[in-house]
Design a protein around this motif. Structure first.
Motif, short mmCIF file in Angstrom:
data_model
loop_
_atom_site.label_atom_id
_atom_site.label_comp_id
_atom_site.label_asym_id
_atom_site.label_seq_id
_atom_site.Cartn_x
_atom_site.Cartn_y
_atom_site.Cartn_z
N ARG A 59 1.05 -1.10 -0.08
CA ARG A 59 0.01 0.15 0.02
C ARG A 59 0.75 1.25 -0.10
NH1 ARG A 59 -3.34 -0.70 4.25
NH2 ARG A 59 -5.12 -1.44 3.12
N ILE A 101 11.72 2.42 -3.37
CA ILE A 101 11.01 2.81 -2.40
C ILE A 101 10.20 1.83 -1.71
CG2 ILE A 101 9.16 4.27 -1.67
CD1 ILE A 101 10.41 6.55 -3.11
N CYS A 139 10.89 -1.48 -2.14
CA CYS A 139 11.99 -2.40 -1.55
C CYS A 139 12.52 -2.07 -0.38
CB CYS A 139 13.22 -2.48 -2.86
SG CYS A 139 12.85 -3.28 -4.13
N GLY A 140 12.68 -0.63 -0.07
CA GLY A 140 13.14 -0.16 1.38
C GLY A 140 14.48 0.39 1.19
N THR A 141 15.01 0.46 -0.20
CA THR A 141 16.49 0.98 -0.27
C THR A 141 16.62 2.25 -0.63
OG1 THR A 141 16.43 0.30 -2.68
CG2 THR A 141 17.46 -1.48 -1.46
N ALA A 170 14.58 6.11 0.61
CA ALA A 170 13.33 6.71 1.47
C ALA A 170 12.55 7.65 0.77
CB ALA A 170 14.07 7.41 2.85
N PRO A 171 11.24 7.38 1.08
CA PRO A 171 10.51 8.53 0.29
C PRO A 171 10.55 9.73 0.89
CG PRO A 171 9.00 6.94 1.69
CD PRO A 171 10.62 6.53 1.79
N VAL A 214 4.59 4.01 3.13
CA VAL A 214 4.65 2.58 2.33
C VAL A 214 4.42 1.59 3.36
CG1 VAL A 214 6.21 1.27 1.00
CG2 VAL A 214 6.23 3.78 0.92
N GLU A 215 3.43 0.63 3.10
CA GLU A 215 3.17 -0.74 3.72
C GLU A 215 3.51 -1.57 2.72
OE1 GLU A 215 -0.32 0.25 6.69
OE2 GLU A 215 -0.49 1.32 4.93
N ARG A 216 4.10 -2.63 3.24
CA ARG A 216 4.50 -3.89 2.31
C ARG A 216 4.50 -5.20 3.25
NH1 ARG A 216 10.40 -3.90 1.05
NH2 ARG A 216 10.19 -5.63 2.78
N THR A 217 4.05 -6.16 2.53
CA THR A 217 4.23 -7.55 3.19
C THR A 217 5.83 -7.90 3.28
OG1 THR A 217 3.67 -9.76 3.11
CG2 THR A 217 4.26 -8.88 0.84
N ALA A 218 6.25 -8.79 4.02
CA ALA A 218 7.63 -9.03 4.38
C ALA A 218 8.46 -9.98 3.48
CB ALA A 218 7.79 -9.63 5.83
N ILE A 238 9.06 -10.93 -0.03
CA ILE A 238 8.85 -10.34 -1.33
C ILE A 238 9.96 -10.99 -2.20
CG2 ILE A 238 8.32 -8.04 -0.62
CD1 ILE A 238 11.07 -7.01 -1.17
N TYR A 277 12.60 -9.90 -5.63
CA TYR A 277 12.78 -8.56 -6.37
C TYR A 277 13.73 -8.79 -7.41
CZ TYR A 277 15.37 -4.07 -6.86
OH TYR A 277 15.87 -3.00 -7.52
N PRO A 283 15.91 -6.58 -9.87
CA PRO A 283 16.43 -5.14 -10.45
C PRO A 283 16.55 -4.94 -11.69
CG PRO A 283 18.09 -6.23 -9.31
CD PRO A 283 16.97 -7.55 -9.32
#
Lengths: 274, 226
Positions: A79, A122, A124-126, A128-129, A134-138, A140, A142, A144
């Motif tokens: 989300r 953002i 992925c968490g690498t 910062a917004p 940002v909400e995200r399930t653990a 994942i 990826y 690139p």
């Protein structure tokens, strides 16, 4: 060997190279041969070149994927609420919102430089917004755009490394990786390092590594670069299989021809366009 | 997880054959250039081993950064990634040091041969985290290689008796070398060991902190409602 037998031999070999089980390949080859003989035609006239026909057959017979995600169907996996990114006074994008649920596909589109990869980072968490939540399930996966594989390692060594992260045994990781490769029409050769693979095949490895752990959310940054047309179609088939298997998929793309297949569209604009 | 990272790092290193040849050749060139003077030959050999291992460490960390970041995103522990890379580099460096120790044992008459093993080993234990720390603080290969070149050039040119030399990472090799070839030469083995321990610990801590900060993704909250 007659031309028909030679065509059948090529079809059988191509099917096996595309990941069809040998017994199934032999059955398909015999069926095609018999059908052509029944029609009184040479198989190459009826079906075209053996290698091209093998690709169509292989796509048709691939087994459906078992349920991928562990998430309940419809659960929110990502989300974004009013997410923005700025570098100094320069706004890359502003107020981006998206709710992606398990079993849905979202595409992030926009011109070069509008922040598509930044948005994925953002997620992925690498990165910062600058604003928003940002909400995200653990769990994942990826893929690139670049640098996702090591040129010095073979596909099997990649599978073992990523498998170790996900707590998979070495054998299970390799067999799962090889099985996923076959779904993209590729059978990895042992001992061949990633640097010696073509660009498109490296990207297939990149994609396979993103789904090795059957994640709840798969984040893909233009993963089809270097794919040929058949591989591109295989890739989108795979995206839809992930969706059907219950995973949420977020794909960054600049190609517009497949957007009717996605559930959500996030369109980013260059800041001067806003 | 650490063992998997060690295994892939060792495989990657073994497949960089040309780089490995240069890693072996650099200390040998230093050694042969000073082979007529035992003390100088051993000291320059240790500096060559240190430089080679630090450079190998720098390039390994820079080239694996994207892959390691990807692994961290999908759940790998940044500490395990850094530790795995460091263990593999240290093992490779100690292998190189062992080979050169055998060369010194065969070609030089040294009073305290075990001290040569000590100084080659300590050079590796400093160089591996030093290269990693430089790669993490100076993120590009060229800038990192130039930074290492500057450190090593200073190490060779600085007067070992001067105060400034003690702030350089491989100052301890000079103390160990002097003790190895001339135990009555006034070298302080304890001072060398203390210097080594302080530098190795500092480089390892910088490597670990910078590595974890660089690789660790932001913790994102799990979506709370349907």
């Amino acid at each position: 060997m007659t031309p028909a037998e030679e065509w059948s031999r090529r079809l059988d070999r191509s099917l096996i190279e595309l990941g069809v089980e040998p017994a199934e390949a032999r059955r398909l080859t015999e069926d095609s041969h018999e059908e052509a003989r029944g029609a009184g035609a040479d198989p190459s006239e009826l079906y075209g070149p053996a290698a091209a026909y093998a690709v169509r057959l292989a796509q048709a017979v691939r087994t459906p994927q078992p349920r991928l995600s562990t998430m309940p169907a419809g659960e929110v996996v990502l989300r974004l609420s009013g997410v923005s990114k700025r570098y100094g006074r320069h706004t890359v994008f502003d107020n981006v919102s998206l709710t992606l649920r398990a079993g849905e596909v979202a595409a992030v589109v926009g011109a070069n430089g509008c922040g598509k990869s930044t948005l994925l980072k953002i997620c992925c968490g690498t990165t910062a917004p600058s604003g928003g939540v940002v909400e995200r399930t653990a769990r994942i996966g990826y893929a690139p755009q670049q640098g996702g594989v090591s040129g010095f390692l073979t596909p099997a060594e990649h599978f073992r490394l990523f498998g170790a992260v996900h707590g998979m045994g070495r054998r299970k990781a390799v067999s799962t990786g090889n099985q996923l490769c076959r779904r993209l029409g590729w059978r990895p050769r042992s001992g061949l390092s990633a640097a010696r693979l073509s660009g498109g095949t490296q990207q297939k490895l990149n994609v396979v590594l993103s789904e090795l752990n059957s994640p709840d959310l798969i984040l893909l940054d233009e993963p089809y670069q270097g794919f040929d047309q058949d591989s591109y179609l295989d890739f989108w088939d795979q995206v839809l299989k992930w969706r059907d298997a219950g995973a949420g998929v977020l794909v960054v793309t600049h190609l517009l021809q497949d957007l009717e297949r996605v559930d959500h569209l996030v369109e980013l604009h260059r800041s001067e366009d806003q | 997880m650490v063992s998997a990272v060690v295994a892939v790092t060792l495989r990657e290193l073994l497949r960089r054959r040309r780089a490995l040849v240069l890693v072996v050749a650099l200390p040998l060139a230093f050694y042969l250039a000073r082979i007529d003077t035992t003390g100088q030959a051993i000291r320059f050999l240790a500096l060559g081993v240190g430089w080679a291992v630090a450079t190998l460490s720098l390039f390994t960390h820079v080239s694996s950064r994207d892959l390691d970041q990807r692994l961290a995103i999908v759940g790998a522990s940044p500490s395990a990634l850094v530790a795995g890379r460091q263990l593999a580099l240290t093992a490779t460096g100690l292998g190189l040091a062992g080979a050169y120790f055998a060369l010194v044992a065969l070609t030089q008459d040294v009073t305290h041969l075990w001290t040569v093993a000590l100084l080659l080993g300590t050079s590796v234990l400093i160089a591996a985290p030093l290269g990693a720390a430089v790669s993490l603080l100076v993120p590009r290969e060229l800038e990192g290689a130039l930074a290492l070149l500057s450190i090593m050039a200073l190490q060779m040119l600085a007067d070992p008796d001067g105060t400034g030399a003690k702030f350089l990472p491989l100052w301890s090799t000079r103390e160990f070398t002097t003790y190895a070839v001339d135990p009555s030469g006034g070298a302080d083995l304890t001072q060398g060991l203390l210097h080594f321990a302080a530098v190795a610990a500092l480089a390892a801590v910088i490597t670990w902190i910078a590595g974890v900060l660089r690789l660790r993704p932001r913790r994102l909250p799990v979506p709370s409602t349907r």
